[in-house]
Design an enzyme around this catalytic site. Structure first.
Site, short mmCIF file in Angstrom:
data_model
loop_
_atom_site.label_atom_id
_atom_site.label_comp_id
_atom_site.label_asym_id
_atom_site.label_seq_id
_atom_site.Cartn_x
_atom_site.Cartn_y
_atom_site.Cartn_z
N LYS A 36 64.76 34.19 62.49
CA LYS A 36 63.82 33.60 61.53
C LYS A 36 64.56 32.93 60.38
O LYS A 36 64.09 31.92 59.84
CB LYS A 36 62.85 34.68 61.00
N LYS A 39 62.80 32.60 77.06
CA LYS A 39 61.53 33.29 77.34
C LYS A 39 60.35 32.37 77.03
O LYS A 39 60.42 31.52 76.13
CB LYS A 39 61.43 34.57 76.54
N LYS A 92 54.98 31.04 72.43
CA LYS A 92 54.00 30.14 71.80
C LYS A 92 54.72 29.06 71.03
O LYS A 92 54.23 27.95 70.88
CB LYS A 92 53.12 30.92 70.82
P1 TYM Z 1 54.37 39.13 70.27
O1 TYM Z 1 53.05 38.88 69.64
O2 TYM Z 1 55.45 38.11 70.11
O3 TYM Z 1 54.19 39.36 71.83
C1 TYM Z 1 53.25 40.31 72.32
C2 TYM Z 1 53.79 41.01 73.53
O4 TYM Z 1 54.09 40.06 74.56
C3 TYM Z 1 55.43 40.25 75.01
N1 TYM Z 1 55.99 38.94 75.36
C4 TYM Z 1 56.70 38.73 76.48
N2 TYM Z 1 57.04 39.56 77.48
C5 TYM Z 1 57.74 39.02 78.51
N3 TYM Z 1 58.11 37.72 78.56
C6 TYM Z 1 57.79 36.85 77.57
N4 TYM Z 1 58.12 35.58 77.65
C7 TYM Z 1 57.05 37.35 76.46
N5 TYM Z 1 56.57 36.79 75.32
C8 TYM Z 1 55.93 37.79 74.66
C9 TYM Z 1 56.16 40.88 73.82
O5 TYM Z 1 57.30 41.59 74.26
C10 TYM Z 1 55.11 41.76 73.26
O6 TYM Z 1 55.07 42.99 73.95
N6 TYM Z 1 56.41 42.54 67.22
C11 TYM Z 1 55.45 42.34 68.29
C12 TYM Z 1 54.03 42.74 67.93
C13 TYM Z 1 53.91 44.14 67.46
C14 TYM Z 1 54.04 45.32 68.25
C15 TYM Z 1 53.84 46.40 67.36
C16 TYM Z 1 54.29 45.55 69.60
C17 TYM Z 1 53.66 44.52 66.19
N7 TYM Z 1 53.62 45.88 66.11
C18 TYM Z 1 53.90 47.72 67.81
C19 TYM Z 1 54.35 46.88 70.04
C20 TYM Z 1 54.15 47.94 69.16
C21 TYM Z 1 55.44 40.87 68.64
O7 TYM Z 1 55.77 40.02 67.84
O8 TYM Z 1 54.92 40.58 69.87
#
Ligand code: TYM
Length: 332
Positions: A111, A194, A197
């Site tokens: 970031k 990966k 968005k």
């Molecule tokens: P976020 O919103 O970026 O993504 C949500 C979930 O989707 C998974 N993900 C992927 N898995 C495999 N391949 C990909 N290309 C891919 N893109 C996204 C992410 O691994 C995630 O599981 N920090 C987290 C949100 C969060 C969270 C938490 C998750 C906040 N608090 C507590 C678990 C527990 C995040 O930014 O995910």
């Protein structure tokens, strides 16, 4: 019964990576675990401090979760900002998280590069808030994609440190979970890593997207000039296409294209056409359901309400116990 917690930020529509990295596991786990799945709207402020339509974004993800099969009766499906206890525990946990370790987090370093103009304190303490999401329900498992592995490691560190500091055995050590046994990384269509968005136009396949748009993205996915010798090693963009096929195509279809690749007769156009066809078969019914659920105000509102009630019940209990452990006592 063991507990599972996981969340997704509402910064756009859900894509294939979110589904296979996270939601696919949620569907399985809600059957056998005490499950908390939430929309991380507070986290989203670290990158989108003045979201144009925060409520609309949360509504989109809520509808998507429900359309994909999360059942508000089986799990607690809630919105992070509906549980104020999370913010209280975040304050306490921030006192035991150190600058050095927070600065070393890969997501913070990224970031600093990608949003130079807004390196806010929330970005630095993002892993603390995420740890709190998990610890507040004393989770045993956290279904996430591979990109979240480091955050989970930090969660264990913060939980263990709390236990050590106050000499208690309070927070369990949460483990990452994936139904495949290994954490998933769904590749993007632009061959850069990966699926995400923020990966730029054409990188992600979103569920709430029209057939034509998805088809076009897949047909434009990057390929190379084709194999020049038998059984050649596959370059990353071709491996990515095979990985995507692995998610939505039948095995014999994948094997056929793999054989074609190995004997140098592969036609990438045909392969992408097949991938697009199978992708639409998979995405189409979920998209139709998302559009139905999105207009069902009563369903969305009752799901969010019972989810918040269940999540708060558990969060209030943990925070009360944490206050006692730390030593806050009332005089009245
Ligand atoms: P976020 O919103 O970026 O993504 C949500 C979930 O989707 C998974 N993900 C992927 N898995 C495999 N391949 C990909 N290309 C891919 N893109 C996204 C992410 O691994 C995630 O599981 N920090 C987290 C949100 C969060 C969270 C938490 C998750 C906040 N608090 C507590 C678990 C527990 C995040 O930014 O995910």
């Amino acid at each position: 019964m063991q507990t599972v917690v996981s969340g997704i930020r509402p910064t756009g529509k859900l894509h294939l990576g979110n589904y296979f990295g996270a939601v696919r596991n949620f569907l399985e786990m809600q059957e056998n675990y005490r499950s908390y799945f939430f929309i991380a709207d507070i986290h989203s402020l670290t990158t989108h401090p003045t979201p144009g339509d925060l409520h609309g974004s949360v509504r989109q993800v809520l509808a998507e979760y429900l359309a994909m099969g999360l059942d508000p009766e089986k799990c607690s499906l809630f919105i992070q900002s509906d549980v104020p206890e999370i913010m209280e525990l975040y304050t306490y946990m921030n006192m035991n998280a150190y600058l050095g370790e927070l600065e070393r987090s890969a997501s913070f370093k990224e970031k600093i590069r990608t949003q130079k103009d807004n390196v806010n304190a929330g970005l630095l303490t993002y892993p603390v808030l995420m740890a709190v999401d998990i610890l507040i329900h004393k989770a045993d498992f956290v279904p996430v994609g591979k990109d979240q592995a480091q955050h989970l490691e930090m969660t264990r560190q913060f939980g263990n440190r709390f236990n050590r500091l106050y000499d208690v055995d309070f927070f369990p050590e949460p483990q990452a979970y994936s139904h495949t046994g290994e954490l998933v990384k769904v590749p993007g269509l632009t061959g850069q890593g990966k699926m995400s968005k923020s990966g730029g136009e054409g990188d992600a396949v979103f569920f709430d997207e029209d057939d034509k748009v998805i088809q076009k993205k897949i047909m434009r996915a990057k390929t190379d000039a084709g194999p020049q010798e038998m059984n050649a090693e596959k370059p990353i963009e071709i491996l990515n296409l095979f990985d995507l096929m692995g998610l939505v195509c039948e095995n014999d279809v994948i094997e056929k294209f793999n054989d074609d690749y190995n004997n140098c007769t592969i036609r990438y156009g045909d392969m992408k056409k097949q991938l697009a066809e199978d992708m639409l078969k998979f995405v189409g019914p979920i998209r139709d359901r998302i559009r139905e659920v999105k207009s069902d105000d009563a369903f969305l509102s009752s799901a969010a309400k019972i989810g918040a009630e269940k999540a708060r019940e558990s969060a209030v209990k943990t925070v009360k116990e944490v206050r006692e452990i730390i030593g806050f006592r009332k005089f009245y």
